[in-house]
Design an enzyme around this catalytic site. Structure first.
Site, PDB file in Angstrom:
ATOM      1  N   ARG A  50      14.985 -23.815 -72.461  1.00 57.74           N
ATOM      2  CA  ARG A  50      15.507 -25.074 -71.922  1.00 57.74           C
ATOM      3  C   ARG A  50      16.403 -24.768 -70.727  1.00 57.74           C
ATOM      4  O   ARG A  50      17.626 -24.661 -70.867  1.00 57.74           O
ATOM      5  CB  ARG A  50      16.257 -25.837 -73.009  1.00 57.74           C
ATOM      6  CG  ARG A  50      15.315 -26.404 -74.069  1.00 57.74           C
ATOM      7  CD  ARG A  50      16.089 -27.035 -75.187  1.00 57.74           C
ATOM      8  NE  ARG A  50      16.929 -26.034 -75.834  1.00 57.74           N
ATOM      9  CZ  ARG A  50      17.867 -26.303 -76.735  1.00 57.74           C
ATOM     10  NH1 ARG A  50      18.081 -27.541 -77.106  1.00 57.74           N
ATOM     11  NH2 ARG A  50      18.567 -25.344 -77.274  1.00 57.74           N
ATOM     12  N   ASP A  52      18.714 -24.883 -67.521  1.00 55.05           N
ATOM     13  CA  ASP A  52      19.850 -25.746 -67.203  1.00 55.05           C
ATOM     14  C   ASP A  52      19.661 -26.484 -65.879  1.00 55.05           C
ATOM     15  O   ASP A  52      18.736 -26.170 -65.127  1.00 55.05           O
ATOM     16  CB  ASP A  52      21.095 -24.852 -67.061  1.00 55.05           C
ATOM     17  CG  ASP A  52      22.135 -25.209 -68.093  1.00 55.05           C
ATOM     18  OD1 ASP A  52      22.043 -26.296 -68.672  1.00 55.05           O
ATOM     19  OD2 ASP A  52      23.026 -24.377 -68.316  1.00 55.05           O
ATOM     20  N   TYR A 110      14.194 -13.478 -67.298  1.00 57.66           N
ATOM     21  CA  TYR A 110      14.878 -14.260 -66.271  1.00 57.66           C
ATOM     22  C   TYR A 110      15.147 -13.380 -65.056  1.00 57.66           C
ATOM     23  O   TYR A 110      15.238 -12.151 -65.161  1.00 57.66           O
ATOM     24  CB  TYR A 110      16.207 -14.815 -66.797  1.00 57.66           C
ATOM     25  CG  TYR A 110      16.066 -16.053 -67.652  1.00 57.66           C
ATOM     26  CD1 TYR A 110      16.131 -17.316 -67.070  1.00 57.66           C
ATOM     27  CD2 TYR A 110      15.862 -15.973 -69.026  1.00 57.66           C
ATOM     28  CE1 TYR A 110      16.011 -18.467 -67.838  1.00 57.66           C
ATOM     29  CE2 TYR A 110      15.740 -17.116 -69.807  1.00 57.66           C
ATOM     30  CZ  TYR A 110      15.819 -18.363 -69.206  1.00 57.66           C
ATOM     31  OH  TYR A 110      15.693 -19.508 -69.967  1.00 57.66           O
ATOM     32  N   ARG A 216      23.733 -16.124 -66.646  1.00 59.88           N
ATOM     33  CA  ARG A 216      24.695 -16.416 -65.581  1.00 59.88           C
ATOM     34  C   ARG A 216      26.045 -15.744 -65.836  1.00 59.88           C
ATOM     35  O   ARG A 216      26.715 -15.319 -64.891  1.00 59.88           O
ATOM     36  CB  ARG A 216      24.838 -17.929 -65.410  1.00 59.88           C
ATOM     37  CG  ARG A 216      23.579 -18.552 -64.811  1.00 59.88           C
ATOM     38  CD  ARG A 216      23.524 -20.067 -64.978  1.00 59.88           C
ATOM     39  NE  ARG A 216      24.678 -20.707 -64.383  1.00 59.88           N
ATOM     40  CZ  ARG A 216      24.966 -22.013 -64.551  1.00 59.88           C
ATOM     41  NH1 ARG A 216      24.160 -22.776 -65.289  1.00 59.88           N
ATOM     42  NH2 ARG A 216      26.020 -22.522 -63.979  1.00 59.88           N
TER      43      ARG A 216
END
Lengths: 270, 270
Positions: A50, A52, A110, A216
């Protein structure tokens, strides 16, 4: 009833993330609206990750179950005809009824892109974090290696505790300096392609799962190492401390993208 | 009084073009507002090419005359600090008082990018025209060569007659198929880099001046050749007929960008 699996790419700039929200456009909402327009049915589309608000995807995977005469491979052009240009359906196919884009995933990868040592660029700025101060990508890579393996990563989780457990296994992590624009490809970037004078710094990270804002927070922490503010061996201490406040700041969303999802066996997409 | 020359790159997607308009954001308006914020002065910024709504620039050149203590090279970071990320000032310098970004230009170079034979892409779609039908780039290149030299190009001008004369000299024109993403560089693309299996078709055209919508009308016409609808030698007939209705449709704006401006001698930027 059929279980349809989609591979998706999207530019997250103009979306409030993947998940449906009451008053903001999201990727999930766009897909569900497109399916409704084609079939008249309200279905739930589930994704591997999911993402962001502002986060992109090159190889997101999603699935939905539907009673429909549309052949599996025809969902790709049919959905595309109903979607805005910033969401692209790369592929549609039928999968086993048991396949679940979230729970069947063995690992996700990622990528985070930093624009470093470079004049600004109006086109790439939507897809990276611009840092003017030259960063030591080699030190960042070295520091990141301490994250490999199975650890409690609550130190990198925003709003801990969100989940039953914050233990995750990081399977691969690298930080490289590259001269060419590295993003938008759903293929992992080979660790051998680093260039000492490149203008981009690229973090790639693969794990069996990620906590909220984890990539992040890791990126923001590694940047502190790249700036020379923190030593290369700081990561082990941060993980052991287990406190979000001990790690670095959360990097901005636009540099992050879900690269690809690995489902291992034959249940889902390769 | 100083004459300040800027080299600019911008993403035109969210602008109603270069020129100030009453009710829409434009690049000129953003620059003039930034100069006003820094100096308190209302100045007019003039550019080499008044790009249309949705058209981009990699190496636009502009100038403005101002009485200010800001050193010429400091306008670059100062303006950047006041501008949105989709407009980038690459350079600022002082030039002769006689230099005029529009009238001092000897030639301008534009690039038009078509995405051909390729699945859609949510990131590049803002910067190209997607055509699914495979186009014959070699035929397009051959057809384009008839445009070289000095001709009356009213056949490619929207709303003719807009100007005193529609005679222009095309100095260079090429159409190539490329596999890598070709845009965003203010350097001309070498004609030797064509690849037979590339996914992009790139038109580059340099002339002493362009009529309104001229590059987009030329592109739309060459695409009809690339589709096989019109023969390779059609361009000469279209130019000779001198009627806009005889040429092809106007290609959409987002594939177009001003690549660079040539000022020849020492008056302006190289």
């Amino acid at each position: 009833m059929r279980n349809i699996c989609l591979t998706l790419a999207y530019d997250g700039t103009d979306y409030a993330g993947w998940q449906v929200q009451p008053d903001a456009p999201t990727v999930q909402q766009q897909l569900e609206a497109a399916i409704h327009a084609l079939s008249g049915q309200q279905v739930r589309v589930l994704s591997a990750g999911r993402t962001d608000a502002g986060v992109h995807a090159f190889g997101q995977v999603a699935n939905f179950r539907i009673e429909s005469t549309i052949p599996p491979e025809k969902w790709q052009p049919a959905l595309q005809s109903k979607l805005p240009h910033n969401i692209v359906v790369r592929e549609s196919r039928e999968v086993d009824m048991e396949f679940h884009a979230t729970y069947s995933a063995q690992s996700k990868r990622y990528r985070y892109v930093i624009m470093n040592r470079r004049l600004d660029d109006p086109f790439l700025r939507r897809y990276c974090w611009k840092i003017d101060q030259p960063l030591d990508a080699g030190a960042m890579h070295q520091a990141a290696q301490a994250l490999l393996g199975k650890h409690d990563f609550r130190c990198f989780e925003s709003h801990w505790p969100n989940k039953a457990t914050s233990v995750r296994t990081i399977l691969d992590v690298s930080v490289q300096r590259l001269s060419g624009w590295p993003a938008w490809s759903p293929q992992p970037i080979a660790a051998t392609s680093a260039e000492s004078d490149g203008e981009f710094i690229v973090l790639e990270i693969e794990a069996d799962g990620f906590l909220y804002n984890m990539v992040r927070a890791i990126t923001g922490t590694l940047v502190e190492v790249g700036r020379g503010k923190w030593p290369v061996d700081v990561m082990r201490d941060i993980v052991e401390a287990g406190e979000r406040g001990k790690a670095g700041p959360t990097a901005p969303p636009q540099g992050l993208a879900l690269v690809c999802v690995n489902y291992g066996g034959s249940a889902g997409p390769a």
